[in-house]
Design a protein around this motif. Structure first.
Motif, mmCIF file in Angstrom:
data_model
loop_
_atom_site.group_PDB
_atom_site.id
_atom_site.type_symbol
_atom_site.label_atom_id
_atom_site.label_comp_id
_atom_site.label_asym_id
_atom_site.label_seq_id
_atom_site.Cartn_x
_atom_site.Cartn_y
_atom_site.Cartn_z
ATOM 1 N N ALA A 23 0.837 -1.196 0.000
ATOM 2 C CA ALA A 23 0.000 0.000 0.000
ATOM 3 C C ALA A 23 0.870 1.243 0.000
ATOM 4 O O ALA A 23 1.752 1.390 0.853
ATOM 5 C CB ALA A 23 -0.918 -0.003 1.217
ATOM 6 N N SER A 25 1.228 5.434 0.146
ATOM 7 C CA SER A 25 0.570 6.631 0.670
ATOM 8 C C SER A 25 1.509 7.812 0.506
ATOM 9 O O SER A 25 2.685 7.654 0.174
ATOM 10 C CB SER A 25 0.185 6.447 2.142
ATOM 11 O OG SER A 25 1.325 6.214 2.932
ATOM 12 N N THR A 28 1.457 9.867 -3.846
ATOM 13 C CA THR A 28 1.299 8.741 -4.779
ATOM 14 C C THR A 28 1.124 9.199 -6.215
ATOM 15 O O THR A 28 1.409 8.440 -7.146
ATOM 16 C CB THR A 28 0.113 7.869 -4.366
ATOM 17 O OG1 THR A 28 -1.068 8.675 -4.314
ATOM 18 C CG2 THR A 28 0.346 7.228 -3.007
ATOM 19 N N LYS A 76 -7.010 1.877 -4.600
ATOM 20 C CA LYS A 76 -6.472 1.613 -3.261
ATOM 21 C C LYS A 76 -4.997 1.959 -3.156
ATOM 22 O O LYS A 76 -4.394 1.746 -2.109
ATOM 23 C CB LYS A 76 -6.673 0.140 -2.910
ATOM 24 C CG LYS A 76 -8.129 -0.282 -2.807
ATOM 25 C CD LYS A 76 -8.238 -1.755 -2.412
ATOM 26 C CE LYS A 76 -9.692 -2.170 -2.268
ATOM 27 N NZ LYS A 76 -9.820 -3.610 -1.887
ATOM 28 N N ASN A 77 -4.420 2.465 -4.257
ATOM 29 C CA ASN A 77 -2.971 2.749 -4.281
ATOM 30 C C ASN A 77 -2.173 1.547 -3.801
ATOM 31 O O ASN A 77 -1.232 1.669 -3.004
ATOM 32 C CB ASN A 77 -2.649 3.964 -3.407
ATOM 33 C CG ASN A 77 -3.140 5.263 -4.030
ATOM 34 O OD1 ASN A 77 -3.131 5.408 -5.244
ATOM 35 N ND2 ASN A 77 -3.578 6.189 -3.192
ATOM 36 N N THR A 78 -2.558 0.394 -4.300
ATOM 37 C CA THR A 78 -1.957 -0.852 -3.834
ATOM 38 C C THR A 78 -1.467 -1.684 -5.013
ATOM 39 O O THR A 78 -2.128 -1.773 -6.039
ATOM 40 C CB THR A 78 -2.965 -1.660 -3.004
ATOM 41 O OG1 THR A 78 -3.340 -0.903 -1.851
ATOM 42 C CG2 THR A 78 -2.368 -2.980 -2.549
#
Length: 124
Positions: A23, A25, A28, A76-78
């Motif tokens: 993930a 944060s 991004t 989800k920026n994942t």
């Protein structure tokens, strides 16, 4: 700054599957590519695979082609690393990485950001 947090490591048997998550944060929007590296005991950190954040161009090291798949969830920026048919030689600490430079994230390029790492242990 970009922060990366991995999860999903563990101990499995040879032939099993495992999925790692990373993930992101912070800033991004500045990420160009994300990927995974790994470091086995007594060995140098090596590139595993990566993908561009917007174009979905992927790169893999030869030893994981056909077994590992990188994907992303922009909402989800994942980034995920799906690992199938795991082997004992895949045992390592796996690190998520990101670069903001507009160059492919592959072996030989030092990423701009690193996660803290997650242990993957594969027993025979």
């Amino acid at each position: 700054q970009v922060q990366l947090v991995e999860s999903g490591g563990g101990s499995v048997q040879a032939g099993d599957s495992l999925r790692l998550s990373c993930a992101a944060s912070g800033r991004t929007f500045s990420i160009y590519a994300m990927g995974w590296f790994r470091q086995a005991p007594g060995k140098e950190r090596e590139f595993v695979g990566s993908l561009t954040w917007s174009g979905s161009i992927t790169y893999y090291t030869d030893s994981v082609k056909g077994r590992f798949t990188i994907s992303r969830d922009n909402a989800k920026n994942t980034v995920y690393l799906q690992m199938n048919s795991l082997k004992p030689v895949d045992t390592a600490v796996y690190y998520c990485a990101a670069t903001v430079r507009v160059v492919p994230l592959t072996n030989g390029l030092k990423p701009d950001y690193w996660g803290q790492g997650t242990q993957v242990t594969v027993s025979s």
